[in-house]
Design an enzyme around this catalytic site. Sequence first.
Site, PDB file in Angstrom:
ATOM      1  N   SER A   3      -8.389 -20.492   0.008  1.00  0.00           N
ATOM      2  CA  SER A   3      -7.923 -21.122  -1.712  1.00  0.00           C
ATOM      3  C   SER A   3      -7.105 -22.660  -0.764  1.00  0.00           C
ATOM      4  O   SER A   3      -6.703 -22.908  -0.469  1.00  0.00           O
ATOM      5  CB  SER A   3      -6.907 -20.341  -1.286  1.00  0.00           C
ATOM      6  OG  SER A   3      -6.292 -20.745  -2.623  1.00  0.00           O
ATOM      7  N   HIS A  31      -9.382   9.503  -7.686  1.00  0.00           N
ATOM      8  CA  HIS A  31      -9.188   9.175  -9.230  1.00  0.00           C
ATOM      9  C   HIS A  31      -7.959   8.003  -8.590  1.00  0.00           C
ATOM     10  O   HIS A  31      -7.118   8.064  -9.942  1.00  0.00           O
ATOM     11  CB  HIS A  31      -8.164  10.203  -9.622  1.00  0.00           C
ATOM     12  CG  HIS A  31      -9.332  10.834 -10.198  1.00  0.00           C
ATOM     13  ND1 HIS A  31     -10.461  11.338 -10.995  1.00  0.00           N
ATOM     14  CD2 HIS A  31      -9.970  12.198  -9.286  1.00  0.00           C
ATOM     15  CE1 HIS A  31     -11.145  12.449 -10.860  1.00  0.00           C
ATOM     16  NE2 HIS A  31     -10.992  13.192 -10.173  1.00  0.00           N
TER      17      HIS A  31
END
Length: 479
Positions: free
Chosen positions: A308, A184
Amino acid sequence: MSTQPSASLSADRRPLGPSGIALAALDGRYRAAVEPLVEHLSEAALNRNRIHVEVEWFIHLCEKSVLPGLAPLAEEQKAGLRAIVTDFGPEEVTELAEIEKVTVHDVKAVEYFIGRRLEALGLGDKTALVHFACTSEDINNLAYAVGVRDAVEQVWLPSARTAVEAISAMAATAADISMLSRTHGQPATPTTLGKEMAVFVHRLGRQVKRVAAQEYLGKINGATGTYAAHLAAAPEADWQEVARTFVEHLGLTWNPLTTQIESHDWQAELYADIARFNRILHGFCVDVWSYISIGYFAQVPVAGATGSSTMPHKVNPIRFENAEANLELSCALLDSLGATLVESRWQRDLTDSTSQRNIGVALGHSVLALSNVTKGMGQLKVAEPVLAEDLDTNWEVLGEAVQTVMRAEALGGADGLDNPYERLKELTRGHRVDGARMREFVKGLGLPEGAEQRLLELTPATYVGIAADLAKEHGPARG
């Protein structure tokens, strides 16, 4: 009101290229990755497979002598007929296209294409045997089955196995590297990185085995699957046996009961299995992307590559992102094919004709994803210090071990070990616990000496059970 000129492209702009320029990325930007599929699932490959089926049917009818005057062909005649298939290249593709412009029917064009070549083989008197007693779907279903089978067995399965082997190699390398789990999204009982990789190897391997075991069905029983024309021409022949042996001669499984079309159920089964493989691999890509984002994996920069356009420090996980997108596209098409191909109005409609022309696209996106996963795995390096630091800042995960030992010792008669879960909950929930605090808590429990010593020696990095053994035993790629 603005008086600025429009920035839209003018209508008289120069064309981008010849009519053959690619519209879709698979035939343009990513052509190299999917090129092997062209040999099996392109329109040209479909036509070559149609010719293959027609030629083998011609030879089979002669071998079985099902009609008056038929006898097995000479070896050189069979070789000549089969050369029509093996010699099918760019010039023949163009010739067939020219015939189809006249016939406006793709399978009829194939019939005429073969008929043109029979005279030179001394078979001019047997032109009527081409496409004998066949409906177009007799040829198409077999041609598609051959093409899909070869594409899966010669292209998709090898690509899938290579990708799974790359993950398996990581599972072996990282089998003993401890890692904090996150159930979780929260810190949880540690595992090893290799064991988590091995889970995916095991899951993907099962799907590979299912795909490898796939049956590819085919039929050749006439316009509505009744052998009516066959029996009208040769009522004494065992046409079911002729059909069965022919389909099996092509390396396919005979479907004995159909309408005009082969029902395509096998295709739906196959595409469901490949889509399931895709979805498991998609989950793997998401997990690896996430591990990269928290620093568990470092990506090995490719010399000269840009991560990038504006941030030079970045090395983006593009291989896994590309794979995710292509797996999603592949699944969308495979799901659509599986849902639509199993239905046909009454004895037949032509929706399958359009749908099946996209099989190559569906598999192509999967093959492209597999290529990216394989390359991406080769550019990963495990950042062991990051994993070790993450473990060392989450000693609260030993709460499970401590309260479980308390339960076991209480059952064995030890006193003062009541409410173990609640006591560990009070210690660990909502705040971090370091090693010193956890050991202090253990020493204050009054555990038997052996149990206390086991817990005092335990660290998050060693609390991994048999994870390493599981990775080594079940992680190697199979299938």
